[in-house]
Motif scaffolding. Sequence first.
Motif, short mmCIF file in Angstrom:
data_model
loop_
_atom_site.label_atom_id
_atom_site.label_comp_id
_atom_site.label_asym_id
_atom_site.label_seq_id
_atom_site.Cartn_x
_atom_site.Cartn_y
_atom_site.Cartn_z
N THR A 54 49.49 39.70 34.43
CA THR A 54 49.52 40.27 33.08
C THR A 54 48.30 41.18 32.85
N ALA A 55 47.14 40.72 33.30
CA ALA A 55 45.93 41.54 33.15
C ALA A 55 46.05 42.85 33.94
N ALA A 56 46.65 42.76 35.14
CA ALA A 56 46.83 43.98 35.95
C ALA A 56 47.78 44.95 35.24
N LEU A 57 48.82 44.40 34.61
CA LEU A 57 49.75 45.27 33.87
C LEU A 57 49.05 45.94 32.68
N VAL A 58 48.24 45.17 31.96
CA VAL A 58 47.51 45.75 30.82
C VAL A 58 46.56 46.85 31.30
#
Length: 332
Positions: free
Chosen positions: A278-282
């Motif tokens: 999720t952090a990589a997507l953000v």
Amino acid sequence: MLEISQALLVATTVLVIFALVAYVMALVGARAAKAPTGRPKAKVAVGAAGASDLVTSSDGGTVAGQGTDRGASGAASAAGTRGTSTTTQTRPGAPNRRGVAWYGGKFVQLALILLTGSLVTRVFATGHAPFANQYEFAVSFAWGMILALIYFEWRYHVRTLTTVVLPVILAMLVYASTLSYEADPLMPALQNSPLLTLHVFTAALAYGAAVIAFGAAVMYLLGGRIKWSGWPKPDTLDELGYKAVIITFPMLTIMIVLGSIWANVAWGRYWSWDPKETAALVTWLIYGAYLHARVVAGWRGSRAAWLLVLGFAAIIFTYFGNLFFGGMHAYA
């Protein structure tokens, strides 16, 4: 072999410290050389020589100004000092290759060689690419940042950027040195080596370029508060941040795609909303928003710079977040 790898990491850290000291000395020296002395001609001559430690023109000549587009004025300043026999004359177009910053650059290049040796040695010792734990990716992360710094310094000649980027690299190297360098058996999910190797390699390249964009953004935001003519021009820093994101964004895209394919092979699904995923997507969305805002809406200046700072903060959170939130990427 692991001890050799660790020793090379320590040597790299020492070289980065030397490089940072050299660049800071060059920065202070150049600024002191530009201070008013009441003797305008002598002041200009020394200033041109000092500034050549920090900024080199695109054709390799010395530049007395603050950006790559001030080569002409720098050469003119040096040419205008004829008759000042007590100061060192710099021939227009002749690079000063032995200034303090020159040694700083060589330290950084040697640091990249040693850190590459550290990674290669570890690969031979462990039998897999450096992706198995927090230590290995910290070293890979630092490697990507040093590689990006050397490329951008060679390509765009803005050496003052190193005073912001090198502390970040140094912090990552010191952090890696505090972690255990012992090798653990590779967990089953990490045994798809080709996909993981490419996944981590693209992450190192993306994160490395991102620190350049971060450094340019920080210098842009500080520019209004620092009254020194040697500071890079805002347009130069704005363009440098954009050039770095042109590398960061596609590398992030490839990293996420490869990671999804690997996740499907290892865990049976492409996406699981794991904290690190999720952090990589953000992070990807932030850099995508930056490019969209710049290209479509014409964003420049402080708003764009803050987006780059936010993007790098997201990268740092992506890297360290699993330490606090766990998840399927808790190993690294």
